[in-house]
Structure formats: C-alpha cells, structure tokens
Write an enzyme that holds these catalytic residues in place. Structure first.
Site: not given
Length: 356
Positions: A35, A130, A254, A302
C-alpha cells in the site's frame, strides 16, 4: 537536465527482506503490504521484487488493487480497508480481488450484491479500535457473510496496536481475545504484522502481513534494521549545488535558526520538504557527504537544505548527499524529526524519481 535528486530502490534488498520473513515464519503464507506505493518504494518495482517470495499482495484502495492486479494476474490481492462503495464489490469480483470485510455496512453491501465466488477476509477488533467486528458479534457476522463468498478462501484477521513495543505490549491479550472469538470456527487466521513477525512467533498463524520490514525499516522500537537482519531498500540522495564561507556570527536559512559559532562552510543540497525530507528536522540531523555524517544547519526549505561541512574539506559542488539509506537510516532521521520512518517513506512525493 534532470534535477540531481532521486530515490534509488534496491530490489535485491526487498527480496532479501521477504526471504527474512520466510525464515521467521516458515509455516505461514506471506501477504506482502504494498500500500501507499509500496511505502514509497514504487509499487511496480517492489511488487516485481517480491513476486517470487510472497503469496499475495495487500493494499488499501481499489486504485492500488487494480494497479497490482494489472502487474500480477494470478496472486491474491487483498484490499485491507474493504470496499468503500457498493460498486467496488462487483469490481472486486470481476478483477478477482480479495476484500477484507470490516464493518456492518460493507456486509450489507455484500448481501445486496451477492457476488457468489468473491474471496474475503474478515477483521475482528481485538483492541485496536479502528476497524473490525467486535468479538461478541463474530458469530452473527460470519452467519451473514459466509453465504455470499468463497468460504475456502476466508481468513479471519486482527491487527495489533503495540507489537513494536518491548515487554508486555498487549499482544498476548489481543491474541487471547482473537482466539476466544474464533474458537468455534475452522477458517484460516492472520494476526501478525511486521513487528509481531519478528517478536511473537505465536502470532504467525496461517498468513503473516509484513509491511515496513519488507522495505528494510525496523518495525521494533528497540532494534535497528541490521540487528534483525533487514536491509534498507531506499537510498534518498541529492547533490551539493552551492558552497559558501560564513564568518562567525552569520546565520543560515529561514528565521536565521542556525548561527555559525566559528568560521564555517555551508553546503546547499537540492532536496527539501517538497521532496519528502522532514520540515521539522532539527539542526544536527545527520547527512552523509563524502563518507562523513555532517550536521544539518538551518531550517529545511521546500526545495533545499543546508549542511555544515566545515569539518570535511572533500565536499565539493556535485558531491552526493545521502539523506537516508544504509547510513543514516530513515529511522534515525525520523527520530531526529519526532516522527516515524513509515511517514517519511510513504510521504515521499512523486516528483522524486525512483530509480533502480
């Protein structure tokens, strides 16, 4: 010209890890979890590497199931979350997919559809809370399910919540609950995930469901991949695209999070959170460049990260930086970033090419 950022996949390591599952659970069939694009390793590459070593493939969705079925016509393909719409039952029957029936509304869809020869698993909720039928409702659920499916293929399953933890991790209690709820049945069982395959032999049963361990990550909180003979199947890397000298006191990135405490050399690497590198990785997270683990310096951007390479004069423009692989491992990067390796691997975006 291609951006110098990619994930190299090692099919031979995936095959090795599957053989390791077979060593640990020799009497069980293997339902390999592919998956989320095989935990980010490319479902085509990974399923091909696994095909000769496993007995079936498990996925989360119909799209994933159809992708695997197009590549592997004969092996069972199990949809772990079961049908998400009524129409998916007919599609599953047509494509010879296996549905895990987890909820009453899925069972109602099955009764309305009456597909006949459909293969199914059924989940029992033994404590994960779940998906799955409550233990006391198993007889009722089976009475409604079995008239509509191929009962020779039926597998009763559950999922452990804490098999990765050492000591009394609740597995024995969940197994006790599972065994009590299935005692009056003769169907096959599946309980073991990756962690339980390694740690709890009594959980192996008829089918095991390895996932993370197939891709070389350690599913145990207290073990490294090497300590359980697993080989990482992905090397995520990028190139140094800039080098610059900084004076003491100058800052990087940053918000100027990292400050040079001495005259320093900073390398800029062409990978960032847009490529799946964790944005919250702190200063000091290791990056392997020219044979040495060097510290992340400054916030992850990014498309780029910055690394303090002052102590390795061999670093140059074009040097390849290993963000995770054999060293440093994805689990190590995840620990630095307060997450898990599963998230880093499964979250790697498509813009990062997977190469062999």
């Amino acid at each position: 010209m291609a951006r110098p950022t990619y994930a190299r996949i090692f099919p031979e390591h995936i095959a090795h890890n599957a053989r390791r599952v077979r060593e640990l659970a020799p009497d069980s069939r293997i339902m390999a979890c592919v998956k989320s694009d095989a935990y980010g390793h490319d479902i085509g590459i990974s399923s091909a590497a696994l095909a000769d070593h496993v007995d079936g493939f498990a996925v989360a969705s119909m799209n994933e199931a159809l992708s695997v079925r197009s590549l592997h016509a004969d092996k069972p393909v199990l949809m772990l979350e079961g049908p998400q719409t009524f129409d998916e039952i007919a599609e599953a029957a047509h494509k010879k997919l296996t549905l895990c029936i987890n909820e009453w509304h899925q069972l109602e869809w099955l009764e309305r559809s009456a597909p006949g020869e459909l293969s199914c698993w059924m989940k029992i909720d033994t404590g994960m809370h779940r998906l799955g039928f409550s233990p006391e409702s198993v007889p009722q659920a089976l009475a409604r399910l079995t008239p509509h499916i191929k009962t020779s293929d039926l597998v009763l399953c559950t999922h452990f919540s804490s098999a990765d933890l050492p000591g009394d991790n609740g597995v024995s209690e969940q197994l006790r609950c599972f065994d009590e709820s299935t005692a009056q049945t003769s169907f096959a069982h599946s309980t073991a995930n990756s962690a339980a395959i390694i740690r709890t032999a009594t959980s192996h049963r008829d089918w095991v469901r390895p996932g993370y361990m197939l891709y070389g990550g350690s599913p145990l909180a207290d073990a490294t991949p090497a300590s359980v003979n697993l080989k990482p199947a992905m090397e995520f890397s990028a190139e140094v695209i800039s080098l610059r000298e900084l004076a003491q006191g100058e800052r990087v990135g940053y918000s100027g999070r990292w400050e040079a405490r001495r005259p320093s050399k900073i390398a800029t690497i062409a990978a960032g959170y847009g490529d799946g590198y964790p944005r919250h990785a702190p200063d000091g997270t290791p990056v392997l460049i020219e044979g040495q683990c060097l510290p992340l310096a400054g916030r992850v951007s990014m498309d780029m990260i910055t690394v303090d390479v002052t102590d390795n004069p061999a670093v140059k423009i074009g040097s390849r930086a290993i963000l995770w692989g054999a060293q440093p491992g994805v689990d190590e990067i995840a620990r630095h970033s307060s997450t898990i390796g599963y998230e880093l691997l499964a979250g790697m975006p498509k813009r990062v090419p997977r190469i062999v």
